[in-house]
Write a protein that holds these residues in place. Structure first.
Motif, PDB file in Angstrom:
ATOM      1  N   GLU A   1      14.206  -7.434   2.096  1.00  0.00           N
ATOM      2  CA  GLU A   1      12.744  -7.345   1.957  1.00  0.00           C
ATOM      3  C   GLU A   1      12.061  -8.348   2.880  1.00  0.00           C
ATOM      4  O   GLU A   1      11.072  -8.026   3.550  1.00  0.00           O
ATOM      5  CB  GLU A   1      12.322  -7.658   0.521  1.00  0.00           C
TER       6      GLU A   1
ATOM      7  N   PHE B   1       9.459  -7.698   6.167  1.00  0.00           N
ATOM      8  CA  PHE B   1       8.076  -8.123   6.376  1.00  0.00           C
ATOM      9  C   PHE B   1       7.775  -8.389   7.853  1.00  0.00           C
ATOM     10  O   PHE B   1       6.621  -8.375   8.269  1.00  0.00           O
ATOM     11  CB  PHE B   1       7.754  -9.367   5.544  1.00  0.00           C
ATOM     12  N   GLY B   2       8.822  -8.650   8.626  1.00  0.00           N
ATOM     13  CA  GLY B   2       8.617  -8.852  10.051  1.00  0.00           C
ATOM     14  C   GLY B   2       7.953  -7.659  10.733  1.00  0.00           C
ATOM     15  O   GLY B   2       7.259  -7.810  11.741  1.00  0.00           O
TER      16      GLY B   2
ATOM     17  N   TYR C   1       5.601  -5.902   9.426  1.00  0.00           N
ATOM     18  CA  TYR C   1       4.255  -5.698   8.889  1.00  0.00           C
ATOM     19  C   TYR C   1       3.148  -5.650   9.957  1.00  0.00           C
ATOM     20  O   TYR C   1       2.276  -4.777   9.888  1.00  0.00           O
ATOM     21  CB  TYR C   1       3.943  -6.772   7.840  1.00  0.00           C
ATOM     22  N   PRO C   2       3.171  -6.542  10.952  1.00  0.00           N
ATOM     23  CA  PRO C   2       2.083  -6.481  11.942  1.00  0.00           C
ATOM     24  C   PRO C   2       2.026  -5.136  12.661  1.00  0.00           C
ATOM     25  O   PRO C   2       0.989  -4.764  13.195  1.00  0.00           O
ATOM     26  CB  PRO C   2       2.431  -7.595  12.925  1.00  0.00           C
TER      27      PRO C   2
ATOM     28  N   ARG D   1       1.530  -2.330   9.071  1.00  0.00           N
ATOM     29  CA  ARG D   1       0.505  -2.673   8.096  1.00  0.00           C
ATOM     30  C   ARG D   1       0.772  -2.087   6.717  1.00  0.00           C
ATOM     31  O   ARG D   1      -0.142  -1.629   6.045  1.00  0.00           O
ATOM     32  CB  ARG D   1      -0.881  -2.225   8.587  1.00  0.00           C
ATOM     33  N   GLY D   2       2.024  -2.079   6.312  1.00  0.00           N
ATOM     34  CA  GLY D   2       2.341  -1.649   4.951  1.00  0.00           C
ATOM     35  C   GLY D   2       2.915  -0.248   4.827  1.00  0.00           C
ATOM     36  O   GLY D   2       3.263   0.176   3.744  1.00  0.00           O
ATOM     37  N   ARG D   3       2.977   0.487   5.942  1.00  0.00           N
ATOM     38  CA  ARG D   3       3.567   1.830   5.887  1.00  0.00           C
ATOM     39  C   ARG D   3       4.717   1.935   6.878  1.00  0.00           C
ATOM     40  O   ARG D   3       4.555   2.487   7.962  1.00  0.00           O
ATOM     41  CB  ARG D   3       2.517   2.880   6.245  1.00  0.00           C
TER      42      ARG D   3
ATOM     43  N   GLN E   1       9.974  -8.934  14.023  1.00  0.00           N
ATOM     44  CA  GLN E   1       8.549  -8.869  14.378  1.00  0.00           C
ATOM     45  C   GLN E   1       8.371  -8.431  15.838  1.00  0.00           C
ATOM     46  O   GLN E   1       7.295  -8.003  16.226  1.00  0.00           O
ATOM     47  CB  GLN E   1       7.896 -10.227  14.108  1.00  0.00           C
TER      48      GLN E   1
END
Ligand code: ADP
Ligand code: MG
Lengths: 318, 250
Positions: free
Chosen positions: B94, B98-99, B101-102, B105-107, B152
């Protein structure tokens, strides 16, 4: 996780059905609207306060805080006491309910924003300072209230007392509609923040690195928290009599056990459902089975207080 | 290129950084060294926009710190802060996830999931991907955070003392992974190190900071000297050279 959410939903449906159906004697025509109003208000408050607590715990990175530490409940009781003090019991009772509601929501939101102003001030303003300020403010408001309550006559004092605990017995349909009008958009916005809240939960530095500004996220969440708590409190009264509402604490603690996930798309519905089940189920037991007139919140405070201690002790050990 | 010009910083009336101008070219590892309290973390957190920039200008490629959106910057620059404590109870997979995410944006899409698995594999985290962060060692946790920064997929990576609390195997392992990221993926890495020997072994460039001023910049074998140790670190430790590489005799 999805399975457990469905299970919670089913449980809530059953609780609602029992609440509506149990001990139904007399004309349905009268009973149904009456019970449906009460049920709707419980659902609104259950969802509103649970979601507000999840948001609050995420932005403060603390699992044993609830928004009531910010002094919302204390403000509500003070406004009430001042009104009774100034207008007298009769004068207070004749105030239009919608006006009272609007005053309460406005007052609590302003309080929240003032506290938030403190947060924005100064480069090192942090969320813990906000919480502590709210805590002190709550104590201040409570002592002012107590002072005023000593000066009003005993009959009026009784009246203040009786509305100082959340009750689902006398809910005006018009107030319910007002409260829904405020609560539902706030809930929609909170749901819209679910992915951002996940990132904010990683801590300020990591969230910033991922392109999520903590200050603006915390600010938005705080506005929603103020609105949600204010709308529920103005509808049914404060969920706590004293120190801090344990309702939110019970709800989030249970939600974390039932659906062990940090994702807000799980946590938000899970907490909302749990909150509703506790309120509807608890109210059914208190009102129908035990035939008690004690407000449900008193029981919740008691259980919540014990849970709070357990959580504290567990944290110490961990 | 990361470009700083005229950067000063004050905390409560005390000047922490004095008019710093510095160009960090693209590519390679730059180590930021200096004694405790020199202002290394402050400088890094200004570049990472963790601390608001008040005086001077910092640009990362074409993005201006304080002027560009946090989102845009998060696709160019990844950071690993000095304290990586996460209060949320997360599994390694998890966290690494999160890397992305940018970018999503959550999808997350299939491409995101593939990149997350690739990052887990590359950083040797697959066997512990389903463990919680509080169930793994400090070294594994640091690696998980670097893997997140890798996922990221940014050109730049900033790290503040990532070797803290790591044993020698953990520290070397992490530095090798960073070296590999610089060599294979053309990442530009700026890292705060307090152990000069690690800086000498793994960095292409060194920037030495003292009392909020740049004391020296250059390649490790040019910068690291007895003079540097005396003037910047206030110690009379000696430098010896093995195969041309400087070593601090501690
Ligand atoms: N929050 C703060 N309040 C006051 N002084 C600070 C604060 N943070 C850092 N400083 C001071 O700024 C200087 C630089 O700190 P820092 O950038 O953390 O140094 P380094 O990372 O090089 O050890 C130190 O002298 C420290 O005392
Ligand atoms: Mg530092």
């Amino acid at each position: 996780m999805a399975k457990r959410l469905i299970l919670l939903s089913a449980l809530l449906l059953v609780a609602c059905a029992i609440y509506i159906g149990l001990g139904a004697e007399g004309a349905w025509r009268f009973l149904l609207p009456y019970r449906a109003t009460k049920l709707a208000s419980m659902l609104l408050v259950g969802i509103g306060l649970s979601v507000a607590t999840v948001l609050f715990q995420t932005i403060t990175a603390n699992r044993i805080l609830t928004p009531s530490v910010m002094g919302f409940d204390a403000l509500y009781v003070m406004v009430l006491t001042v009104l009774v003090h100034v207008l007298g019991g009769v004068g207070y009772a004749s105030l239009p309910a919608a006006l009272l509601f609007a005053m309460n929501v406005a007052g609590m939101t302003v309080l929240g924003m003032l506290l938030f102003g403190l947060l924005q001030k100064g480069a090192r303003g942090d969320i813990m300072r906000l919480v502590l300020t709210g805590l002190i403010l709550g104590i201040l408001l409570r002592s002012v209230t107590e002072f005023l309550q000593r000066m009003i006559d005993p009959a009026e004092f009784q009246m203040v007392q009786s509305v100082s605990f959340a009750r689902f017995t006398q809910v005006e349909p018009s107030l319910l509609a007002l409260s829904a009008l405020v609560t539902l958009p706030a809930l929609a916005l909170a749901w819209g923040m679910r992915n951002r809240l996940d990132v904010l939960g990683l801590g300020d530095a990591t969230a910033t690195g991922l392109g999520e500004n903590p200050k603006s996220g915390q600010a938005q969440a705080l506005v929603l928290i103020c609105i949600l708590v204010a709308a529920s409190t103005a509808l049914v009264g404060p969920m706590s009599g004293g120190g801090g509402s344990f309702f939110g604490l019970i709800v989030t603690a249970l939600a974390h056990v039932i659906t062990p996930s940090e994702r807000h798309r799980i946590l938000l519905p899970s907490a909302a459902l749990t909150g509703c089940i506790i309120l509807v189920g608890g109210q059914t037991v208190m009102e129908r089975l035990l035939d008690l007139t004690t407000p449900l919140t008193v029981v919740i405070e008691l259980i919540g207080g014990i849970l709070f201690l357990v959580l504290l002790v567990k944290r110490k050990r961990a | 290129m990361i470009r700083l010009s005229g950067v000063s910083h004050f905390i409560g009336g005390a000047q922490i950084l004095h008019d710093i101008s510095l160009d960090l070219p693209k590519g390679g590892i730059t180590a930021l060294i200096g004694p405790n309290g020199a202002g290394k973390s402050t400088l890094l957190s200004l570049i990472a926009r963790l601390t608001p920039l008040k005086q001077g200008e910092i640009t990362v490629d074409t993005l201006k710190i304080g002027g560009c959106s946090d989102r845009d910057l998060a696709r160019v620059l990844a950071i690993m802060a000095q304290s990586t404590h996460v209060s949320a109870r997360l599994r390694v997979r998890e966290l690494v996830g999160f890397g992305r995410y940018p970018w999503h944006r959550g999808r997350p899409g299939p491409a995101d999931h593939a990149l997350i698995e690739a990052a887990l594999e590359r950083f040797g985290l697959l066997p512990i991907a389903d463990r919680f962060l509080d169930e793994i060692s400090g070294g594994q946790r640091q690696r998980a955070f670097v893997a997140m920064a890798f996922a990221q997929d940014t050109d730049y990576l900033l790290l503040d003392e990532p070797l803290n609390n790591l044993d020698i195997a953990g520290a070397r392992g992490l530095m090798r992974l960073l070296r590999d990221m610089a060599d294979r993926d053309d990442k530009t890495i700026l890292i705060v190190l307090h152990d000069i020997n690690y800086a000498a072994a793994f960095a292409d460039r060194i920037v030495a900071l003292k009392n909020g001023r740049i004391a020296a910049t250059g390649a490790p074998d040019q910068v690291i000297s007895d003079t540097l140790l005396r003037d910047v670190f206030d110690t009379d430790a000696k430098i010896s050279r093995i195969d041309g590489r400087p070593f601090v005799m501690v």
